[in-house]
Write an enzyme that holds these catalytic residues in place. Structure first.
Site, short mmCIF file in Angstrom:
data_model
loop_
_atom_site.label_atom_id
_atom_site.label_comp_id
_atom_site.label_asym_id
_atom_site.label_seq_id
_atom_site.Cartn_x
_atom_site.Cartn_y
_atom_site.Cartn_z
N GLU A 1 -3.28 61.90 21.82
CA GLU A 1 -2.38 60.86 22.22
C GLU A 1 -1.51 60.70 21.06
O GLU A 1 -1.12 59.70 21.13
CB GLU A 1 -3.07 59.79 22.80
CG GLU A 1 -3.93 60.24 24.19
CD GLU A 1 -4.78 59.04 24.63
OE1 GLU A 1 -4.11 58.22 25.25
OE2 GLU A 1 -6.08 58.84 24.18
N LYS B 1 -12.95 66.22 33.28
CA LYS B 1 -12.10 65.77 32.30
C LYS B 1 -12.98 65.41 31.18
O LYS B 1 -14.20 65.52 31.03
CB LYS B 1 -11.81 64.08 32.59
CG LYS B 1 -12.88 63.29 33.16
CD LYS B 1 -12.36 61.87 33.58
CE LYS B 1 -11.24 62.08 34.90
NZ LYS B 1 -10.82 60.45 35.30
N SER C 1 -4.76 58.87 28.40
CA SER C 1 -3.31 59.52 29.04
C SER C 1 -3.33 60.76 29.76
O SER C 1 -2.42 61.58 29.73
CB SER C 1 -2.56 59.96 27.64
OG SER C 1 -2.22 58.63 26.96
N SER C 2 -4.68 61.00 30.36
CA SER C 2 -4.82 61.96 31.38
C SER C 2 -4.73 63.41 30.70
O SER C 2 -4.38 64.31 31.09
CB SER C 2 -3.63 62.06 32.34
OG SER C 2 -3.69 60.91 33.17
N LEU D 1 -13.85 63.26 43.96
CA LEU D 1 -12.45 62.87 44.54
C LEU D 1 -12.82 61.44 45.18
O LEU D 1 -13.74 61.39 46.05
CB LEU D 1 -12.10 63.72 45.38
CG LEU D 1 -10.69 63.42 45.96
CD1 LEU D 1 -9.45 63.33 44.99
CD2 LEU D 1 -10.24 64.30 47.21
N GLY E 1 -7.71 57.03 48.49
CA GLY E 1 -7.49 55.56 48.70
C GLY E 1 -5.98 55.22 47.50
O GLY E 1 -5.52 56.25 46.97
N ARG E 2 -5.77 54.02 47.46
CA ARG E 2 -4.70 53.74 46.51
C ARG E 2 -5.00 53.38 45.44
O ARG E 2 -6.30 52.78 44.84
CB ARG E 2 -3.94 52.51 47.29
CG ARG E 2 -3.56 52.85 48.61
CD ARG E 2 -3.30 51.35 49.34
NE ARG E 2 -2.21 50.71 48.65
CZ ARG E 2 -2.06 49.44 49.14
NH1 ARG E 2 -2.73 48.77 50.07
NH2 ARG E 2 -1.06 48.67 48.54
N GLU E 3 -4.19 53.89 44.09
CA GLU E 3 -4.29 53.71 42.88
C GLU E 3 -3.88 52.58 42.44
O GLU E 3 -2.55 52.18 42.58
CB GLU E 3 -3.91 54.70 41.96
CG GLU E 3 -4.57 56.20 42.03
CD GLU E 3 -4.20 57.33 40.85
OE1 GLU E 3 -3.93 56.84 39.76
OE2 GLU E 3 -3.86 58.22 41.49
N SER F 1 5.72 50.55 30.33
CA SER F 1 4.37 50.89 30.36
C SER F 1 3.76 50.02 31.67
O SER F 1 4.21 48.88 31.66
CB SER F 1 3.22 51.01 29.13
OG SER F 1 3.70 51.84 28.35
#
EC number: 6.3.2.4
Length: 380
Positions: free
Chosen positions: A22, A206, A212-213, A244, A247-249, A348
């Site tokens: 990152e 992951k 940062s994905s 998984l 739903g909503r993030e 951000s």
């Protein structure tokens, strides 16, 4: 008539870059902080850490600390020399910063009153630089050693949350030595397959200690598993497998005030076209943006603010954090993760949430620096 010497302004060292994947995100964050910090109130010393780990004296030039034409900035491009190094003495009786170059006499750069470590990922957000600053006796913005380390390691973050009765999704952890077995990690791989069979495909693979994905893969079936594991292990030898969550993030910022931490108005990350999830490209290259404030009911907003503050307190965080959630179809929240040094550019999510909550970007920086100046190092 006697003249009075004006009071000395606190000196803030903005430390950025670092050895993690990152690195570039941290440079962009530092550029934003350097642009917005009140120069009439603070003296500022920018210090970059190269990808190799050298502490460098850098140009105070925010215009060069941006992503341009998809090109990521680096500390090496900003360093004043290719070999000079900045040293922060590990001595709590002195905060004198020293700059040295090969063959030259070290030069004192003066003392530092507080460090703003806008570092993301390992070797910065994970308790390492916090430990150095504790040994040096220099106050700093953000969480201490334990909260930073636990917040970075998603396994232990989840373990702490569960112990405090906070909701997390199903997960599995595979440690480095499990890949080093004579079977080449076959047993660990079978465990992941069994996890997917129990919770369903797709799954997410992951790095356990990245942000940062970086290194995250959405795996739709067993054919993509090996590549996903290798990609995650490229960033961290310990990996996390998650089911998984639909739903909503939803995201919520937490900021420490004099009377304790408070949650911001939350944000929502809508589905991003051309991206299977909210990955690095979506966040930083394509500049996908969320909805601030999130379209939630008053009750949903209050609940996510309460959960965010509880997560902040469970890890003993300080200063700031961003807590990420899934609002599931049944109306319940699940915590995805906490970020103890979230992305901090004006666009951000963390600063945007606080902007909507009545705290401007310059004021946010000022609050964090002032909070750090009041807080002692050491046990607290």
């Amino acid at each position: 008539m006697s003249s009075q010497t004006p009071p000395q302004k606190p000196r803030v060292a903005v430390v950025f870059g670092g050895r993690s994947s990152e690195h570039a995100v941290s440079v962009v964050t530092a550029g934003a902080v350097l642009s917005a910090i009140d120069r009439e109130k603070y003296d500022v010393l920018p210090i970059g850490i190269t990808a190799e780990g050298r502490w460098a004296l850098t140009a105070d030039d925010p215009a060069r600390m941006v992503i341009t034409d998809r090109k990521l900035p680096s500390v090496a491009e900003l360093a004043e020399t290719a070999e000079g190094a900045v040293q922060l003495p590990v001595d709590p009786t002195s905060r004198e910063v020293v700059y040295s170059e090969p063959g030259s006499v070290p030069k004192a750069l003066g003392g530092v009153d507080v460090v703003f470590p806008v570092l993301h990922g390992p070797y910065g957000e994970d308790g390492t630089i916090q430990g150095l600053l504790e040994l040096s006796g220099v106050p700093y913005v953000g969480s201490g050693v334990l909260a930073s380390a636990a917040g970075m390691d998603k396994e232990y973050m989840k373990r702490v949350f569960v112990s405090y009765g906070l909701p997390v999704g199903p997960y599995e952890v595979v440690r480095p030595r499990e890949w080093e077995q004579p079977d080449g990690g076959a047993a660990a791989r079978r465990r992941i397959v069994d996890f997917a069979a129990e919770h369903g495909w797709p799954i997410f693979v992951k790095p356990a200690r990245a942000g940062s994905s970086m290194g995250i893969s959405k795996v739709d079936d067993i054919s993509g598993l090996d590549a996903a594991i290798e990609e995650a292990r490229r960033h961290d030898p310990k990996i996390l497998v998650e089911a998984l969550l639909t739903g909503r993030e939803i995201e919520c910022g937490v900021l420490e005030f004099a009377d304790g931490p408070r949650g911001s108005l939350p944000a929502e990350i809508p589905p991003v076209s051309d991206h299977t999830f909210y990955d690095f490209e979506a966040k930083y290259i394509d500049s996908a943006t969320g909805l601030v404030p999130a379209p939630l009911t008053v009750e949903q907003t209050a609940e996510v603010q309460e959960l965010a503050v509880r997560a902040f307190e469970a890890l003993s965080c300080e200063g700031l954090a961003r807590v990420d959630f899934f609002l599931q179809d049944d109306g319940t929240y699940v915590i995805n993760e906490i970020n103890t040094m979230p992305g901090f550019t004006p666009i951000s999510m963390y600063p945007r949430m606080w902007q909507e909550s009545g705290v401007s970007y310059p004021e946010l920086i000022d609050r964090l620096v002032q909070s750090a100046l009041r807080r002692p190092t050491g046990l607290r």
